[in-house]
Design a protein around this motif. Structure first.
Motif, PDB file in Angstrom:
ATOM      1  N   ALA A 176       0.840  -1.203   0.000  1.00 37.29           N
ATOM      2  CA  ALA A 176       0.000   0.000   0.000  1.00 37.29           C
ATOM      3  C   ALA A 176       0.869   1.245   0.000  1.00 37.29           C
ATOM      4  N   CYS A 177       0.299   2.335  -0.502  1.00 28.11           N
ATOM      5  CA  CYS A 177       0.977   3.632  -0.404  1.00 28.11           C
ATOM      6  C   CYS A 177      -0.055   4.744  -0.367  1.00 28.11           C
ATOM      7  N   ILE A 178       0.390   5.909   0.068  1.00 25.95           N
ATOM      8  CA  ILE A 178      -0.468   7.083   0.161  1.00 25.95           C
ATOM      9  C   ILE A 178       0.386   8.318  -0.081  1.00 25.95           C
ATOM     10  N   CYS A 210       4.860  11.179   1.156  1.00 23.37           N
ATOM     11  CA  CYS A 210       4.306   9.869   0.848  1.00 23.37           C
ATOM     12  C   CYS A 210       4.798   8.823   1.828  1.00 23.37           C
ATOM     13  N   GLY A 211       3.977   7.798   1.995  1.00 20.44           N
ATOM     14  CA  GLY A 211       4.329   6.677   2.842  1.00 20.44           C
ATOM     15  C   GLY A 211       3.916   5.393   2.168  1.00 20.44           C
ATOM     16  N   PRO A 256      11.060   9.130   8.955  1.00 21.10           N
ATOM     17  CA  PRO A 256      11.761   9.939   7.963  1.00 21.10           C
ATOM     18  C   PRO A 256      11.824   9.245   6.601  1.00 21.10           C
ATOM     19  N   HIS A 257      11.148   8.089   6.461  1.00 20.64           N
ATOM     20  CA  HIS A 257      11.269   7.270   5.259  1.00 20.64           C
ATOM     21  C   HIS A 257      10.014   7.332   4.400  1.00 20.64           C
ATOM     22  N   VAL A 258      10.119   6.799   3.204  1.00 23.07           N
ATOM     23  CA  VAL A 258       8.970   6.655   2.321  1.00 23.07           C
ATOM     24  C   VAL A 258       8.414   5.240   2.392  1.00 23.07           C
ATOM     25  N   MET A 259       9.287   4.226   2.409  1.00 21.85           N
ATOM     26  CA  MET A 259       8.824   2.846   2.345  1.00 21.85           C
ATOM     27  C   MET A 259       9.465   1.977   3.424  1.00 21.85           C
ATOM     28  N   LEU A 289       1.017   6.110   8.451  1.00 23.72           N
ATOM     29  CA  LEU A 289       1.878   6.380   9.596  1.00 23.72           C
ATOM     30  C   LEU A 289       3.356   6.413   9.200  1.00 23.72           C
ATOM     31  N   VAL A 290       3.730   5.653   8.170  1.00 18.22           N
ATOM     32  CA  VAL A 290       5.097   5.772   7.649  1.00 18.22           C
ATOM     33  C   VAL A 290       5.329   7.203   7.178  1.00 18.22           C
ATOM     34  N   LEU A 291       4.330   7.761   6.500  1.00 18.66           N
ATOM     35  CA  LEU A 291       4.412   9.161   6.047  1.00 18.66           C
ATOM     36  C   LEU A 291       4.514  10.113   7.234  1.00 18.66           C
TER      37      LEU A 291
END
Length: 337
Positions: free
Chosen positions: A106-108, A115-116, A139-142, A133-135
């Protein structure tokens, strides 16, 4: 001779006057064009892939109208198919890989290009929530695999078995022949990708999927990859993909759709051109037998479009003008070709 000279002189003066008026008029016209108010933005608009996008649209729309932020609205909408065991290509109930494991991507992405993303995530019903929540919190994207799971658990998500009895039964039946042909059409849905423009005229988007059924363990498709499965530029538009992820990754599909819109193409024209580019690059490829890709796109004015390589792709649209509805995408060719 004097009369002739006077005539020429008067004619020259007249021409100069007309020319001056003409240039002045052109200048005003040019100025008028520059000062023409920008095209009215149609907003909000929500567009998503496949008929399981319709309930996702409806929930996203409800959240938007309640004043919720774009990413929260997308998350709420995407959680509907993620939790539905009857949607066999997204979240809980999704088809497993060839080892019987349900793995999720998944991504957003928001209008500021934040983006996360999560890939190869197992045991978590709502990967779109983890991607958000990654977003917001890293500090990361993936994040991927065990690391994505560790992060999800640290944020309070609960690990659970996502393989439903129906999907397990289908997987065991597949094992009898073990033929990998990820035919993607209206009966065998794929990724849900969702794009929106909110009341403020800002774009956002998301993707979530359990990926291709019976894939190799560890395979990741285009859906969590920014620029392949999803891309947006808030000054231009947004695009998202569905179909065989390998083909979309090879062509940076969604990013290319947005770039064509930047060059002045309509959403439909941009989707069509990139789909045809994928066809031209894959027409002699081993994947061509079962290749299906489709794109949806939404530009900064709220105009939308879609196109697919083969027949069977439909998409959901929601706006104030016509409410919630489904449309069939135009396509290059039928499955029997």
């Amino acid at each position: 001779m004097s009369n002739r000279r006077n005539f020429i002189k008067k004619a020259a003066l007249g021409t100069a006057a007309v020319t001056a008026v003409g240039f002045s008029g052109l200048a005003k016209e040019s100025k008028g064009i520059l000062e023409t108010p920008p095209k009215k933005i149609k907003k909000p608009v929500v567009i998503s892939t496949w008929n399981h996008g319709l309930p996702a649209n409806q929930e996203t729309w409800k959240e938007l109208k309640a004043g919720q932020p774009a990413l929260d609205a997308i998350e709420a909408g995407m959680k509907i198919p993620e939790a539905d065991p009857n949607v066999r290509s997204v979240g809980y109930g999704g088809y497993p890989d060839r080892e019987g494991k349900v793995t999720l991507d998944a991504c957003i992405m928001d209008h500021n290009s934040n983006c996360g993303s999560v890939s190869f995530l197992q045991g978590i019903k709502h990967p779109i929530s983890v991607a958000k929540l990654v977003l917001q919190k890293t500090p990361h994207v993936m994040l991927s695999g065990a690391g994505a799971l560790q992060f999800a658990l640290s944020q309070g998500f609960k690990e659970e078995n996502l393989l439903t009895p129906d999907s397990e039964k289908d997987w065991k039946k597949w094992l009898e022949e073990s033929k990998y042909k990820p035919v993607i059409n209206i009966e065998n849905h794929d990724t849900i990708s969702l794009l929106m423009i909110d009341e403020d005229g800002n774009l956002a988007g998301g993707c979530t999927t359990s990926g291709a059924a019976w894939k190799m363990h560890g395979r990741v498709g285009d859906s969590p990859i920014i620029g392949a499965g999803l891309f947006l530029d808030n000054e231009v538009g947004a695009a998202a993909a569905t179909g065989l992820g390998e083909a979309v990754i090879r062509t940076a599909g969604s990013a290319m759709v947005v770039e064509l819109m930047r060059q002045g193409k309509s959403p439909y024209e941009a989707c069509k051109e990139i789909t045809e580019r994928i066809y031209n690059k894959h027409k002699n490829h081993k994947d061509m037998e079962y290749l299906q890709v489709g794109f949806i796109a939404l530009n900064k004015n709220g105009e939308h479009g879609a196109y697919s390589l083969r027949s069977g792709f439909n998409y959901a649209i929601s706006d104030d003008e016509n409410g919630h509805r489904m449309e069939d995408a135009k396509f290059k060719m039928s499955w029997d070709k």
